[in-house]
Write an enzyme that holds these catalytic residues in place. Sequence first.
Site, PDB file in Angstrom:
ATOM      1  N   ALA A  68     -41.135 -22.346  43.366  1.00 48.15           N
ATOM      2  CA  ALA A  68     -40.570 -22.175  45.020  1.00 48.15           C
ATOM      3  C   ALA A  68     -40.797 -20.967  45.469  1.00 48.15           C
ATOM      4  CB  ALA A  68     -39.175 -22.718  44.965  1.00 48.15           C
ATOM      5  N   ASP A  69     -40.951 -20.780  46.794  1.00 50.20           N
ATOM      6  CA  ASP A  69     -41.257 -19.433  47.270  1.00 50.20           C
ATOM      7  C   ASP A  69     -40.821 -19.677  48.860  1.00 50.20           C
ATOM      8  OD1 ASP A  69     -42.401 -16.753  46.830  1.00 50.20           O
ATOM      9  OD2 ASP A  69     -42.960 -17.323  49.016  1.00 50.20           O
ATOM     10  N   THR A  70     -39.776 -18.633  49.178  1.00 44.35           N
ATOM     11  CA  THR A  70     -39.357 -18.706  50.619  1.00 44.35           C
ATOM     12  C   THR A  70     -39.689 -17.609  51.480  1.00 44.35           C
ATOM     13  OG1 THR A  70     -37.490 -20.306  49.826  1.00 44.35           O
ATOM     14  CG2 THR A  70     -37.454 -18.968  51.881  1.00 44.35           C
ATOM     15  N   GLY A 105     -42.045 -23.189  50.247  1.00 47.09           N
ATOM     16  CA  GLY A 105     -42.979 -24.009  49.559  1.00 47.09           C
ATOM     17  C   GLY A 105     -42.532 -24.389  48.191  1.00 47.09           C
TER      18      GLY A 105
END
Length: 202
Positions: A68-70, A105
């Site tokens: 995940a990436d924010t 994502g």
Amino acid sequence: MRNIILASGSPRRAMLMRQMGLHCTVCPSEVKEHVTHTDPALVVEELSRQKCEDVASRTDGVDIVVGADTVVAYAGKILGKPADDKEAAKMIRMLSGAVHQVFTGVTLMWKKQGVWQSKTFHEQTDVEFFPMSEEEILEYIYPSKGKEQKTPEWADKAGGYGIQTDFGTKYIRGIRGDYYNVVGLPASRLYQELKAIDANEK
């Protein structure tokens, strides 16, 4: 459901996994991030995929890997984690009294009959701040004596703030979308995707 490997060292993401009742092994990605897009939605998908692939390459394939990436974006510009107090103050001034977007994502990877499968998606949440005075901004960036922390609250957070903190309690006017997406993981969507994978395995 198979064991889940979380390709992130974020304590907030691990907490959300526990809140969903999902056991996970934390295995932060060591990949050197490489961005080829400028659109925030595509950036988080790309980075989540890189993290997931990195950790999946080091597993035996019996687990489901979650990457995940924010990012926080204002007027289409991505705001990462502040490099220092001056940049943190600049970000908060920019977001004060305005609406911005938070994108997370997520990439899932798992093996089916010995072949890697994957799915990547993103969620967007709109966040609106109340207007903040310069005094309030400076008090947040440079807490008064007695409130000081070893690591400033803004230091490890995209956009310089956390919705789940005291700051969020006082200055966030409202959101449109998934609250947990702003924390760092679109929890409900992720749970449904994991449930679908589990159902297809039976």
